[in-house]
Write a protein that holds these residues in place. Structure first.
Motif, short mmCIF file in Angstrom:
data_model
loop_
_atom_site.label_atom_id
_atom_site.label_comp_id
_atom_site.label_asym_id
_atom_site.label_seq_id
_atom_site.Cartn_x
_atom_site.Cartn_y
_atom_site.Cartn_z
N PRO A 196 0.82 -1.22 0.00
CA PRO A 196 0.00 0.00 0.00
C PRO A 196 0.85 1.27 0.00
N LEU A 197 1.95 1.24 0.74
CA LEU A 197 2.84 2.40 0.76
C LEU A 197 3.38 2.69 -0.63
N ALA A 198 3.78 1.65 -1.36
CA ALA A 198 4.30 1.84 -2.71
C ALA A 198 3.22 2.41 -3.63
N THR A 199 1.99 1.96 -3.47
CA THR A 199 0.89 2.46 -4.30
C THR A 199 0.64 3.94 -4.04
N VAL A 200 0.63 4.32 -2.77
CA VAL A 200 0.44 5.73 -2.42
C VAL A 200 1.58 6.57 -2.99
N ARG A 201 2.80 6.09 -2.85
CA ARG A 201 3.96 6.82 -3.38
C ARG A 201 3.86 6.97 -4.89
N ASP A 202 3.45 5.91 -5.59
CA ASP A 202 3.30 5.97 -7.05
C ASP A 202 2.35 7.09 -7.46
N GLU A 203 1.22 7.17 -6.75
CA GLU A 203 0.22 8.17 -7.11
C GLU A 203 0.72 9.58 -6.81
N LEU A 204 1.39 9.77 -5.70
CA LEU A 204 1.95 11.09 -5.37
C LEU A 204 3.00 11.50 -6.40
N ARG A 205 3.88 10.57 -6.80
CA ARG A 205 4.92 10.88 -7.79
C ARG A 205 4.29 11.24 -9.13
N ARG A 206 3.27 10.46 -9.50
CA ARG A 206 2.65 10.69 -10.80
C ARG A 206 2.07 12.11 -10.88
N LYS A 207 1.37 12.51 -9.84
CA LYS A 207 0.75 13.84 -9.86
C LYS A 207 1.80 14.94 -9.69
N ALA A 208 2.82 14.68 -8.86
CA ALA A 208 3.86 15.69 -8.67
C ALA A 208 4.65 15.93 -9.94
N ARG A 209 4.75 14.94 -10.79
CA ARG A 209 5.51 15.06 -12.04
C ARG A 209 4.64 15.53 -13.21
N SER A 210 3.35 15.62 -12.96
CA SER A 210 2.45 16.04 -14.05
C SER A 210 2.52 17.55 -14.24
N ASP A 226 -4.24 13.88 0.69
CA ASP A 226 -5.11 13.06 1.54
C ASP A 226 -4.96 11.57 1.24
N ILE A 227 -4.32 11.24 0.14
CA ILE A 227 -4.16 9.82 -0.20
C ILE A 227 -3.39 9.07 0.89
N VAL A 228 -2.55 9.78 1.65
CA VAL A 228 -1.77 9.10 2.68
C VAL A 228 -2.65 8.58 3.81
N LYS A 229 -3.92 9.03 3.85
CA LYS A 229 -4.82 8.50 4.87
C LYS A 229 -5.09 7.02 4.67
N GLN A 230 -4.83 6.54 3.45
CA GLN A 230 -4.98 5.10 3.19
C GLN A 230 -3.96 4.29 3.99
N LEU A 231 -2.93 4.96 4.49
CA LEU A 231 -1.89 4.27 5.24
C LEU A 231 -2.18 4.26 6.73
N LYS A 232 -3.44 4.57 7.10
CA LYS A 232 -3.80 4.58 8.52
C LYS A 232 -3.49 3.23 9.13
N LEU A 233 -2.79 3.25 10.25
CA LEU A 233 -2.27 2.01 10.84
C LEU A 233 -3.16 1.49 11.96
N VAL A 234 -3.00 0.21 12.22
CA VAL A 234 -3.66 -0.40 13.37
C VAL A 234 -2.91 0.03 14.62
N ASN A 235 -3.46 -0.31 15.75
CA ASN A 235 -2.79 -0.03 17.02
C ASN A 235 -1.38 -0.62 17.00
N PRO A 236 -0.34 0.18 17.23
CA PRO A 236 1.04 -0.34 17.19
C PRO A 236 1.24 -1.57 18.06
N GLY A 237 0.48 -1.67 19.16
CA GLY A 237 0.63 -2.83 20.02
C GLY A 237 0.18 -4.12 19.38
N ALA A 238 -0.67 -4.01 18.33
CA ALA A 238 -1.18 -5.21 17.66
C ALA A 238 -0.30 -5.64 16.49
#
Length: 823
Positions: free
Chosen positions: A628-642, A652-664
């Motif tokens: 998922p991190l790679a997918t988010v990075r791909d989209e950010l790079r694509r738009k930043a280079r456009s 806001d796409i980085v919200k897709q990287l919302k994590l579970v509780n670190p303890g889990a």
């Protein structure tokens, strides 16, 4: 009948299968014929192959030369089993009793006793070591005065053995194993003499002293006190052999060698060996000497129309080899009926372990051990016997003779062929000499793996690139060839897995029930295969046929490896957009099956429906976070280079990287979670950036080049709208980065040097030309400051003034430039 000194006796081909049985057209280079012969197993109905291999003599750690033998044997065994479908019954012996083991066990026992009796560097230790050194030099370096002092000995060695130290023989010819052994003795003496010198100046302690002198002390202590050892205490020898057998097994498993189906040990076969020798004697092919030893009667054996030295008849009168085969503890006896006769049973002398026999207490000869154990497990005939080429004569030739003498009927000619196919593995050489314990020119398997000099896969690849029966020399080119092949296959697997598992990006793919189907697959379903598909299919078909032919040709792994490499080259040159996941998957799975058959993928099975070997995927614990991190990075790079660039909403796409509780989060996933979380936070912190696209691209680069790289993961950015290829950091990538970093460092150093040179040159102009010669060297100058008289008031020669004027004019230009530049 006496075998010709040059010609091998006739070989009898095995019974051929009837028309209902179809065997692979496999030919094996057979040492019994020195040619390729069609392989037909004895039990062709069941396709069972009976195979016996000479195992290790366990008195030291296994080295890379052993790895060459056993890994290569493992490769051939796997091909027989997993490629040709034979049921291989693989039996290996452990030689845990022979002259070398007795000597080593006894020597270690005596050294331990010597150390226990002498806890400091006292006169007894020093005098014993000096005597040991003299004895060692007299025996092994006869050109040296053994009574000379330590420094004099080293000087004489350098002078008298200079040709050998320079890599030649004493007569100036090429060096061989004998010269390698002399080099070993020289090194031993040099180390020992330095230790003695240090002891004489009290600059060395007892433990390091004994460590550096033990190679001269061990044989000396044994010669002096070996016969006094209580050899009835077998633990003196078994604690040595059991330890090194365990370590050998660990080494073989580390190299991914399959365990033998059965293991035999000499010490567990005492009575069977006695019975075996007794039957040979009863058949009329052995005789007893007065000390209770039993020797094989070669003349009687040949008089009964049998053949001796089937493998290497040209060596039957090589008495150096014969003596080496008899062992260091065996003394020549005048009671032998023929000089080449060899010991079946040795009467034990004081300090040697023994077992009861009809001829008195004694122990087995080396050669009889394998005959008795192999016959017990595999019967009167086997399909394959294998071992290192150095065992061919006399060991294997003696094995054949005594086994045929055992299995023949009394008073009848022996028409028994004990082994149908004899396979001898080539040596691993270093600097022209075989790697061996006796030459001490070896690197142990443990050292090589622990230091990272080799990996199990890398070592096996190098052996696959050479023919199993030929010698291999460790060279830089050989290492590079192995690494190149591994990198090529590794990259192929990574690319193939990407196409098969993550190919929805190709030509507008769609998702169906969670499965990705590429637009190219849909296109081909409608319009038929592309040109690239045809080319890959043809290449795969050609490769499969060529590889089958290569392995049928006496396991020609170099050709097999080249065939795999050529197939990958064709794949690399094709337009990937014209390839379907199905065709790429079929090709990659076939290559995967082969690397599994060759033992290049741990426990991987040739029947596995997978792609690749270990190391082509990122860790399982990383996948839920890194993909998922790679997918988010791909989209950010694509738009930043456009052309439009990034907007705040795009972040806001980085919200897709919302994590579970670190303890889990599982412990193994922790570092990857941290990387993803940090990236999301860093992107979120850019909302007030004045150069949003530029700053995002910098974070994307840092994620690729630093954060994920440090976790062993690399994002390989690709052209167009293709997503980054998520792959592990490989040796190839590490090397490429190191080379790039070194080039960058060299470039930076060159830039700095250039700047320093320019600054120094510019600084030269600081001094005025009118003052440059006003030094005590001169006493008079003209109006421009050019000297006209030296320090004594004498006029300078015109030629000298002319030269000084040129220097003055040069400095004038520099100074004027400096004045201009500095106002």
């Amino acid at each position: 009948m006496a075998t010709s000194t040059r010609q091998q006796p006739a070989w009898v081909a095995p019974r051929q299968p009837d028309g209902s049985i179809h065997l692979p057209p496999l030919n094996i280079w057979n040492s019994l014929t020195r040619s390729k012969t069609a392989f037909v197993p004895i039990n062709w109905e069941s396709k069972v192959v009976k195979w016996y291999v000479c195992g290790p003599t366990v008195y030291n750690d296994a080295h890379l030369g052993h790895a060459r033998n056993y890994v290569t044997t493992d490769i051939v065994r796997r091909i027989m089993r997993d490629f040709f479908g034979y049921k291989v019954n693989f039996v290996m012996n452990i030689t845990d009793l022979d002259d070398k083991i007795i000597l080593r066990g006894r020597q270690q026992h005596l050294l331990e006793r010597f150390v226990s009796d002498n806890t400091s560097l006292n006169d007894t230790v020093l005098n014993t070591t000096r005597a040991a050194l003299q004895t060692y030099i007299t025996k092994n370096l006869p050109l040296i005065d053994s009574k000379a002092g330590p420094s004099a000995v080293r000087a004489e060695v350098t002078e008298r053995y200079k040709p050998i130290l320079d890599g030649r023989s004493l007569d100036g010819g090429p060096a061989g194993d004998k010269e390698a052994k002399v080099k070993m003795h020289i090194k031993t003496v040099q180390i020992a003499t330095k230790a003695l010198e240090s002891a004489e100046t009290n600059s060395i302690m007892i433990n390091p002293f004994l460590l550096e002198t033990q190679d001269i002390l061990l044989p000396y202590l044994d010669a002096e006190y070996g016969s006094s050892v209580d050899a009835n205490d077998h633990s003196i020898f078994t604690k040595l052999t059991q330890m090194y057998e365990t370590r050998f097994t660990e080494d073989m498993r580390a190299l991914n060698c399959l365990d033998p189906d059965e293991i035999t040990r000499v010490t567990e076969y005492g009575q069977q060996i006695v019975d075996f020798v007794k039957k040979i004697q009863d058949n009329g092919f052995a005789y007893v000497t007065s000390d209770g030893s039993v020797y094989f009667d070669i003349k009687a054996f040949e008089a009964a129309q049998n053949h001796y030295a089937r493998l290497e008849p040209w060596n039957r009168n090589d008495f150096d080899l014969i003596a080496d085969g008899e062992g260091a503890l065996t003394k020549e006896t005048s009671e032998k009926r023929s000089k080449p006769d060899f010991a079946l049973w040795k009467s034990s002398k004081p300090g040697e372990p023994s077992w009861p026999s009809p001829w008195g207490r004694g122990r087995p000869g080396w050669h009889i051990e394998c005959s008795a154990m192999a016959s017990d497990k595999l019967g009167g005939q086997m399909d394959i016997h294998s071992g290192g080429i150095d065992l061919a004569f006399p060991h294997h030739d003696n094995e054949l003779a005594q086994s045929e003498a055992y299995w023949t009927q009394k008073n009848k000619p022996c028409d028994h062929q004990w082994v149908n196919y004899f396979m001898h593995m080539g040596h691993l050489s270093i600097q022209g000499s075989k790697m061996s314990k006796s030459l001490k020119n070896f690197i142990t398997i443990r050292e090589a793996l622990d230091r990272g000099e080799w990996t199990p896969r890398g070592l096996r690849i190098v052996f696959l690139l050479g023919n199993w029966k030929d010698g291999i020399e460790i060279t830089e080119d050989m290492v590079k060839a192995g690494s190149a092949w591994e990198d090529k296959v590794n990259n192929f697997f990574i690319k193939a897995k990407d196409i098969v598992e993550n190919h929805s990006h190709i030509n507008g793919g769609v998702q169906l029930n969670g499965s990705s189907i590429s637009g190219r697959d849909v296109h081909q379903a409608r319009n038929g295969p592309s040109v690239a598909e045809h080319e890959l299919a043809n290449a795969l078909d050609k490769a499969q046929k060529e590889l089958y032919g290569a392995l049928c040709d006496s396991f020609n792994t170099p050709l097999a490896m080249a065939t795999i490499s050529e197939l990958i080259s064709i794949f690399n040159g094709l337009d990937k957009s014209g390839l379907s996941a199905k065709s790429v998957g079929a090709t990659a799975k076939w290559v995967t099956s082969l690397v599994n058959i060759f033992g290049l993928n741990g426990l991987g099975s040739p029947d596995e429906d997978t792609i690749g070997w270990s190391g082509v995927s990122i860790p399982e614990a990383a996948k839920p976070y890194i993909y998922p991190l790679a997918t988010v990075r791909d989209e950010l790079r694509r738009k930043a280079r456009s052309a439009e660039g990034l907007s705040l909403h795009d972040l806001d796409i980085v919200k897709q990287l919302k994590l579970v509780n670190p303890g889990a989060v599982q412990k193994q996933a922790g570092p990857f979670v941290t990387v993803a979380d940090n990236f999301a936070q860093d992107i979120g912190a850019l909302r007030n950036s004045q150069s949003l696209s530029k700053d995002v691209l910098q974070l994307c680069d840092r994620l690729r080049n630093v954060d994920l790289w440090d976790q062993g993961i690399y994002l390989e950015d690709r052209d167009g709208n293709q997503p980054a290829l998520v792959r592990p950091v490989t040796k190839e990538l590490l090397t490429a980065r190191q080379e790039k970093e070194e080039k960058d460092r060299q470039k930076q150093r060159a830039k700095e040097d250039s700047q320093k040179e320019a600054a120094a040159k510019a600084d030269q102009g600081r001094q005025s030309h009118t003052d440059m010669f006003r030094t005590p060297e001169y006493s008079a100058w003209d109006d421009d400051g050019i000297p006209i008289r030296d320090t004594d008031g004498e006029e300078l020669p015109k030629s000298r003034i002319k030269k000084l004027k040129k220097d003055w004019e040069r400095q004038k230009k520099l100074h004027e430039k400096w004045v201009t530049a500095n106002g």
